[in-house]
Design a protein around this motif. Structure first.
Motif, short mmCIF file in Angstrom:
data_model
loop_
_atom_site.label_atom_id
_atom_site.label_comp_id
_atom_site.label_asym_id
_atom_site.label_seq_id
_atom_site.Cartn_x
_atom_site.Cartn_y
_atom_site.Cartn_z
N THR A 14 0.83 -1.20 0.00
CA THR A 14 0.00 0.00 0.00
C THR A 14 0.87 1.26 0.00
OG1 THR A 14 -0.11 -0.01 2.43
CG2 THR A 14 -1.87 -1.17 1.24
N ALA A 15 0.36 2.31 -0.65
CA ALA A 15 1.16 3.53 -0.75
C ALA A 15 0.26 4.76 -0.78
CB ALA A 15 2.01 3.51 -2.01
N VAL A 16 0.76 5.83 -0.22
CA VAL A 16 0.22 7.18 -0.39
C VAL A 16 1.20 7.93 -1.28
CG1 VAL A 16 -0.26 9.39 0.73
CG2 VAL A 16 -1.05 7.25 1.78
N VAL A 75 -4.75 11.14 7.12
CA VAL A 75 -4.47 10.04 8.06
C VAL A 75 -5.72 9.18 8.26
CG1 VAL A 75 -3.87 9.48 10.45
CG2 VAL A 75 -2.64 11.31 9.25
N ALA A 76 -6.85 9.83 8.42
CA ALA A 76 -8.10 9.09 8.63
C ALA A 76 -8.46 8.25 7.41
CB ALA A 76 -9.23 10.07 8.96
N ARG A 77 -8.29 8.82 6.23
CA ARG A 77 -8.64 8.08 5.01
C ARG A 77 -7.66 6.93 4.77
NH1 ARG A 77 -12.27 5.72 2.11
NH2 ARG A 77 -12.05 5.94 -0.16
N THR A 78 -6.40 7.14 5.08
CA THR A 78 -5.41 6.07 4.95
C THR A 78 -5.76 4.90 5.85
OG1 THR A 78 -3.66 7.67 4.40
CG2 THR A 78 -2.96 5.51 5.17
N ALA A 79 -6.14 5.19 7.08
CA ALA A 79 -6.52 4.13 8.02
C ALA A 79 -7.78 3.42 7.55
CB ALA A 79 -6.73 4.72 9.41
N GLU A 80 -8.71 4.17 7.00
CA GLU A 80 -9.96 3.58 6.50
C GLU A 80 -9.68 2.60 5.36
OE1 GLU A 80 -14.15 5.13 4.43
OE2 GLU A 80 -12.70 6.56 5.22
N PHE A 82 -6.49 1.22 4.42
CA PHE A 82 -5.40 0.27 4.57
C PHE A 82 -5.26 -0.31 5.96
CE2 PHE A 82 -3.36 3.35 1.32
CZ PHE A 82 -4.02 2.74 0.26
N GLY A 83 -6.17 0.04 6.87
CA GLY A 83 -6.06 -0.44 8.23
C GLY A 83 -5.02 0.36 9.01
N ASP A 84 -4.37 -0.31 9.95
CA ASP A 84 -3.48 0.44 10.84
C ASP A 84 -2.04 0.46 10.35
OD1 ASP A 84 -2.68 -2.14 11.33
OD2 ASP A 84 -2.80 -1.98 13.52
N SER A 85 -1.78 -0.03 9.13
CA SER A 85 -0.41 -0.02 8.63
C SER A 85 -0.37 0.46 7.19
CB SER A 85 0.23 -1.41 8.74
OG SER A 85 -0.37 -2.32 7.84
N ALA A 131 2.06 4.61 10.95
CA ALA A 131 1.50 3.52 10.14
C ALA A 131 2.60 2.80 9.37
CB ALA A 131 0.45 4.08 9.18
N LEU A 132 3.61 3.52 8.91
CA LEU A 132 4.74 2.88 8.24
C LEU A 132 5.49 1.97 9.20
CD1 LEU A 132 6.22 5.89 6.22
CD2 LEU A 132 4.99 3.94 5.27
N ARG A 133 5.68 2.43 10.42
CA ARG A 133 6.38 1.62 11.41
C ARG A 133 5.60 0.34 11.70
NH1 ARG A 133 8.29 6.75 15.18
NH2 ARG A 133 10.53 6.43 14.91
N ARG A 134 4.30 0.43 11.79
CA ARG A 134 3.48 -0.74 12.12
C ARG A 134 3.49 -1.79 11.01
NH1 ARG A 134 0.07 3.30 14.58
NH2 ARG A 134 -1.15 3.48 12.66
N SER A 135 3.75 -1.38 9.79
CA SER A 135 3.68 -2.32 8.67
C SER A 135 4.78 -3.37 8.70
CB SER A 135 3.75 -1.56 7.34
OG SER A 135 5.08 -1.12 7.09
N GLY A 136 5.93 -3.04 9.31
CA GLY A 136 7.07 -3.94 9.27
C GLY A 136 7.80 -3.93 7.95
N ARG A 137 7.30 -3.13 6.99
CA ARG A 137 7.94 -2.97 5.67
C ARG A 137 7.58 -1.59 5.15
NH1 ARG A 137 8.03 -2.86 0.27
NH2 ARG A 137 9.31 -4.34 -0.93
#
Length: 261
Positions: A14-16, A75-80, A82-85, A131-137
């Protein structure tokens, strides 16, 4: 295979992408969708974004990166979506205004360039880094410019702004060392897009003259190819800094020009 890696094998990355209404940002969003990524493309001009969405199937959101409130909506739309990562933030939003010398500096233009190229980039980075940190990648990719590395006459305001963005990337790479977040900088030279020189110079003829006699300036798609390579490389490989120019350009201020080209 770890649980995190197994998830990456089955779920799209996923990307912004900021600055996605035209030029390199638009080409990058389209390329990442073609690569199989889920993309949220953002820019100020919603009509342009809707055209991009219709063409590529990406998600879009009108965002002003100089506004705290607007970035909170991002931030809100990204979470909506892609979830929390989140896997990547591609910072393309930016630009140059004017070619005045430092002695004749238009400080409103300097302020605007700093607000967009530096502060806007910091604002989005700060907001989406968790969110980037939570992704692990995670990837932070900055599209800067050779102007951030090489001064040239009439470029001082843009030189200063892009140098600031370059140093932001440098500092972040040190600050995030040991974490699963790459910091990548792509610094293009002369790229012929429909708007960059027009916005900078405010005149279509003057904008066209920038490329007179230059054989094959880079295109937005050329830059998107490099960005795609950097983001899709195995995550243990970090392209710290890639400078990409057309063959005709040896330095920011030295370009081969030929009649009839």
């Amino acid at each position: 295979m770890t649980t995190a890696n197994a998830a990456h094998e089955t779920a799209p990355l996923t990307a912004v992408v900021t600055g996605a209404s035209s030029g390199i940002g638009r080409a990058t969003a389209a390329r990442l969708v073609a690569d199989g990524w889920r993309v949220l493309a953002v820019a100020r001009r919603e009509d342009r974004l809707q055209e991009l969405a219709a063409e590529t199937g990406c998600e879009v959101l009108a965002v002003d990166i100089t506004s705290d409130e607007s970035v909170e909506q991002l931030v809100a739309r990204t979470a909506e979506l892609f979830g929390d990562s989140l896997n990547a933030v591609v910072h393309v939003a930016g630009g140059a205004l004017g070619v005045e010398t430092a002695a004749e500096a238009d400080l409103e233009k300097w302020q605007r360039m700093y607000d967009i190229n530096v502060l806007g980039t910091v604002r989005v980075t700060r907001a989406l880094l968790p969110a980037l940190r939570r992704s692990g990648r995670g990837d932070l990719l900055f599209v800067t410019s050779v102007a951030g590395h090489e001064a040239y006459p009439g470029g001082s305001g843009y030189n200063a702004a892009k140098a600031g963005e370059h140093m932001l990337a440098q500092a972040l790479r040190l600050e995030l060392n040991g974490e699963k977040v790459r910091v990548i900088e792509i610094a293009p030279g002369m790229v012929r897009t429909e708007e960059f020189s027009l916005v900078r110079l405010g005149d279509q003829d003057a904008a066209a003259a920038v490329y007179d006699g230059v054989e094959q300036p880079l295109t937005a798609e050329d830059c998107a190819d490099v960005i795609s390579y950097a983001l899709n490389a195995p995550h243990h490989i970090n392209l710290d800094l890639v400078t990409v120019r057309p063959l005709a350009q040896a330095a920011a201020h030295r370009v081969a020009r030929h009649q009839g080209v």
